[in-house]
Design an enzyme around this catalytic site. Structure first.
Site, short mmCIF file in Angstrom:
data_model
loop_
_atom_site.label_atom_id
_atom_site.label_comp_id
_atom_site.label_asym_id
_atom_site.label_seq_id
_atom_site.Cartn_x
_atom_site.Cartn_y
_atom_site.Cartn_z
N ARG A 173 0.82 -1.22 0.00
CA ARG A 173 0.00 0.00 0.00
C ARG A 173 0.85 1.27 0.00
O ARG A 173 0.51 2.27 0.61
CB ARG A 173 -0.96 0.00 1.20
CG ARG A 173 -1.90 -1.20 1.24
CD ARG A 173 -2.78 -1.25 -0.01
NE ARG A 173 -3.63 -2.44 0.01
CZ ARG A 173 -3.34 -3.59 -0.61
NH1 ARG A 173 -2.22 -3.69 -1.33
NH2 ARG A 173 -4.16 -4.61 -0.55
N SER A 219 -11.98 -1.59 1.93
CA SER A 219 -11.28 -2.04 3.14
C SER A 219 -10.86 -0.85 3.98
O SER A 219 -10.18 0.05 3.51
CB SER A 219 -10.05 -2.87 2.78
OG SER A 219 -10.43 -4.06 2.13
N GLU A 289 -6.47 2.18 6.33
CA GLU A 289 -6.17 2.11 4.91
C GLU A 289 -6.95 3.21 4.18
O GLU A 289 -6.46 3.81 3.23
CB GLU A 289 -6.55 0.75 4.33
CG GLU A 289 -6.21 0.58 2.87
CD GLU A 289 -6.28 -0.86 2.39
OE1 GLU A 289 -6.66 -1.07 1.22
OE2 GLU A 289 -5.96 -1.78 3.17
#
Length: 297
Positions: A173, A219, A289
């Site tokens: 990420r 998410s 996230e």
């Protein structure tokens, strides 16, 4: 900021500049306040002009598909940048796809499949745009952008640069973009093959396990090393947890939902409550996230 002051803080570009634009309708959560200034450059050259001419200290927020984002109720100060149609082109090549930053991930996967190219099916399971996918090394269903990226072009105040995947140092990420750089397009490797069966599997898996038709942001928390965020959230008793109009999804508890009346503050507070409960139950500190941007109302 007055229009006169704006003229000195934001350079003249060929694209559009609008004041006080509501942002909630642009986000998947459908919450958040307005952009002080919403700017849509015409093309990469126009974007470079914008970046080079912005007044020092002017806040700048890049808004992609706004799928993994909570914009706070007070909105976004300064310039909110949204790349439009000029950045959405998808070009099919013999062994890959070149896609603009505004192209949706699923659209790129569909173009590849239609051209008989395989290897990009995982993009069909990521609810976002290519610029964001590169900037955060997005991944799903066993693959990540780093597995297929050849290069990305980024706009900076000094011009457009082409960076290889190696130069971007893609990690979980994360991509090491130059300071202030904005992804404008990227090239992805692919191989001859039938992508339809895998894309059908991904579509079915998403339908079965995720609240994809709800107002959600995907998410919410990153998976800690060796663990699944959803399992930690479930074990801490957070499935279905409510705060005002915000709820932890019953279907997939790493998803937050706007049940219809949620504010950005309620969504963010619910996420923090989940983090606190998980920390208390398992000792694991979940990391967001979803990005949370802007000012509180």
């Amino acid at each position: 900021m007055s229009a006169h002051a704006m003229s000195h803080a934001i350079p003249h570009i060929r694209g559009r500049i609008r004041a006080g634009v509501p942002l909630a309708p642009l986000t998947w959560f459908r919450v958040g306040g307005p952009a002080e200034w919403l700017v849509r450059p015409a093309d990469a050259e126009d974007l470079v002009t914008l970046l080079a001419g912005l007044a020092p200290g002017m806040p700048l927020t890049v808004l992609g598909a706004a799928s993994n984002l909570i914009i706070r109720d007070g909105g976004l100060p300064g310039v909110t940048l949204r790349l439009g149609g000029g950045f959405a082109e998808v070009v099919v090549e013999a062994d890959g796809i070149v896609a603009g930053a505004a192209a949706l991930d699923v659209t790129v996967a569909e173009h590849a499949a239609a051209a008989g190219l395989a290897g990009l099916e995982f993009l069909s399971g990521i609810p976002g745009s290519i610029g964001g996918a590169v900037a955060m090394n997005a991944g799903a269903y066993g693959s990540e952008v780093k597995d297929v990226l050849d290069w990305a072009e980024v706009a900076t105040p000094g011009g457009v640069q082409r960076l290889t995947a190696g130069e971007l140092r893609l990690a979980y990420r994360h991509a090491a973009l130059p300071p202030g750089a904005i992804v404008t397009r990227a090239r992805f490797r692919a191989r001859p093959g039938d992508a339809a069966p895998r894309m059908a599997e991904i579509r079915a898996a998403r339908e079965a396990t995720q609240p994809i038709r709800a107002r959600t942001g995907g998410s919410t928390f990153k998976n800690p090393a060796g663990q699944k965020a959803w399992a930690l959230i479930d074990a801490a008793g957070c499935r279905g947890l409510l705060r005002g109009g915000a709820q932890v999804s019953e279907k997939h508890c790493n998803f937050l939902l706007n049940t219809g009346t949620a504010t950005a503050a309620e969504l963010e507070a619910l996420g923090e409550e989940v983090r606190a409960r998980v920390l208390d139950h398992s000792g694991v500190s979940l990391e967001w996230e979803i990005k949370r941007l802007g000012v509180a109302a």
